[in-house]
Design a protein around this motif. Structure first.
Motif, PDB file in Angstrom:
ATOM      1  N   SER A 103     -28.648  24.215 -40.956  1.00 38.30           N
ATOM      2  CA  SER A 103     -27.980  24.537 -42.232  1.00 38.30           C
ATOM      3  C   SER A 103     -27.186  25.840 -42.153  1.00 38.30           C
TER       4      SER A 103
ATOM      5  N   GLU B 283     -27.364  28.162 -44.294  1.00 38.51           N
ATOM      6  CA  GLU B 283     -28.281  29.250 -44.630  1.00 38.51           C
ATOM      7  C   GLU B 283     -28.987  29.771 -43.372  1.00 38.51           C
TER       8      GLU B 283
ATOM      9  N   ARG C 269     -25.260  19.964 -47.736  1.00 44.19           N
ATOM     10  CA  ARG C 269     -23.828  20.169 -47.419  1.00 44.19           C
ATOM     11  C   ARG C 269     -23.352  19.167 -46.369  1.00 44.19           C
TER      12      ARG C 269
ATOM     13  N   ASN D 161     -25.496  21.020 -53.121  1.00 45.86           N
ATOM     14  CA  ASN D 161     -24.778  21.653 -52.019  1.00 45.86           C
ATOM     15  C   ASN D 161     -25.579  22.808 -51.433  1.00 45.86           C
ATOM     16  N   GLU D 162     -26.707  22.491 -50.865  1.00 41.27           N
ATOM     17  CA  GLU D 162     -27.550  23.522 -50.240  1.00 41.27           C
ATOM     18  C   GLU D 162     -28.301  22.894 -49.075  1.00 41.27           C
TER      19      GLU D 162
END
Ligand code: TXA
Ligand code: MG
Length: 323
Positions: free
Chosen positions: A193, A195, A307, A302-303
């Protein structure tokens, strides 16, 4: 040609040593592998997939020390990512040495490299004296395979061997990261991800613009696509709008009432995004091979891997002629 599905790593290795192609399991999706240093083996990959030569391949190896044989250097932030996330769903774009044939990179100066996190494939790679070039093991433009059966259904007769590693536990292709204008840049969202990447190297850029003629086909507006039409958006609304169709649904966690409930594919009843990612491609294939004539998919949060799920759904839904 007869296609064998089995778990014999030595048999797979022997075929690869003789310049054959073999489908291999990875944690992301199955790959169609050949000796990355042998242009004849690499050409067989393109042929079996019906893949255009302008679409570069990802090279797989089992250890960071091996990577230095293929690339001139690894920029600092990318090395940080490699050390943290390899083996894993991360591909790095690095400046290649001459040992990598131009056919692998479609003439680009960089090569995509990754260390997959799959025990059988890591063992296979460590037995070989060469790395494996491997794109996803599907006909060009179609949904990637996440099981040995998916590979068999489309490539049987064209390849000699499928190394069976069961279902892929990530289920989305790797995230592709490289340097662009001296900044860490994401070229394809995937199984690692945003993140996680930003937690390691700070804010990154993205360079994933599509279009019909992008630098890399993984960025084509239409890619990863089933044969049937997909519409992404509010499902309740679209159910009303397309009520004359035989509908199949791809939903994150919600149940929708449709005439035939077996065509409502809920990717994770508990709302777990990683589980949803794991099931996305098999749901697309299941509906594509069923009697439904239209697939409705939700927009995912959307995390995290949401995504990458949204990215794949959008490319699957894109109709070249309508734009
Ligand atoms: O998870 C994965 O990445 C899987 C497994 C098998 O490792 N492989 C995979 O490969 O998804 P493939 O060929 O389906 O997608 C590779 C994409 C290309 O379409 C292209 O967009 C990008 O990687 N790519 C490869 N080398 C590149 C390069 N040097 N520069 C830019 N993009 C590159
Ligand atoms: Mg692919």
């Amino acid at each position: 040609m007869q296609t064998v599905i089995d778990t014999n790593i030595a048999a797979a290795a022997n075929l690869l040593i003789t310049g054959e192609v073999v489908a291999i399991p990875t944690e992301t999706v199955y790959g169609l592998a050949g000796n990355a240093y042998n242009p004849k083996a690499v050409a067989k990959i393109f042929e079996a997939k019906n893949r255009p030569y302008f679409d570069p391949l990802i090279v797989h190896t089992f250890d960071l020390s091996e990577v230095y044989q293929m690339v001139t250097h690894i920029p600092e932030p990318l090395l940080k990512l490699a050390k943290k996330y390899w083996p894993g769903p991360l591909t790095l774009l690095l400046e290649k040495k001459d040992i990598i044939p131009d056919l692998v990179t479609s003439g680009l100066p960089t090569v995509g490299i990754r260390i997959p996190n799959q025990p059988q494939t890591l063992e296979l790679l460590s037995k070989l004296k060469f790395p494996l070039a491997a794109p996803s093991a599907n006909p060009f433009g179609y949904v990637s395979p996440t099981s040995a059966e998916h590979v068999f259904n489309q490539l049987h007769g064209k390849i000699p061997y499928i190394l069976d590693g069961g279902k892929c536990h990530v289920g989305l292709e790797s995230t592709i990261v490289g340097m662009h204008d001296e900044k860490v840049t994401i070229f394809r969202m995937g199984g690692l991800s945003l993140e996680e990447i930003e937690a390691t190297v700070g804010k990154v850029n993205s360079h994933m613009k599509g279009g019909d003629n992008p630098a890399a086909p993984g960025m084509l507006s239409s890619h990863y696509a089933p044969h049937k039409s997909i519409i992404v958006g509010d499902i309740a609304e679209n159910l009303n709008k397309y009520d004359t169709h035989k509908i199949g649904i791809i939903s994150f966690k919600k149940t929708y009432i449709i005439p035939d409930s077996k065509y409502c594919c809920i990717l994770s009843v508990t709302g777990n995004m990683n589980e949803a990612a794991q099931h996305l491609f098999s749901a697309m294939r299941y509906l594509d091979n069923s009697e439904v004539d239209l697939i409705l998919a939700e927009v995912f949060p959307n995390e995290g891997l949401g995504r990458a799920i949204n990215d794949r759904l959008q490319r699957a839904a894109y109709k070249r002629n309508e734009h």
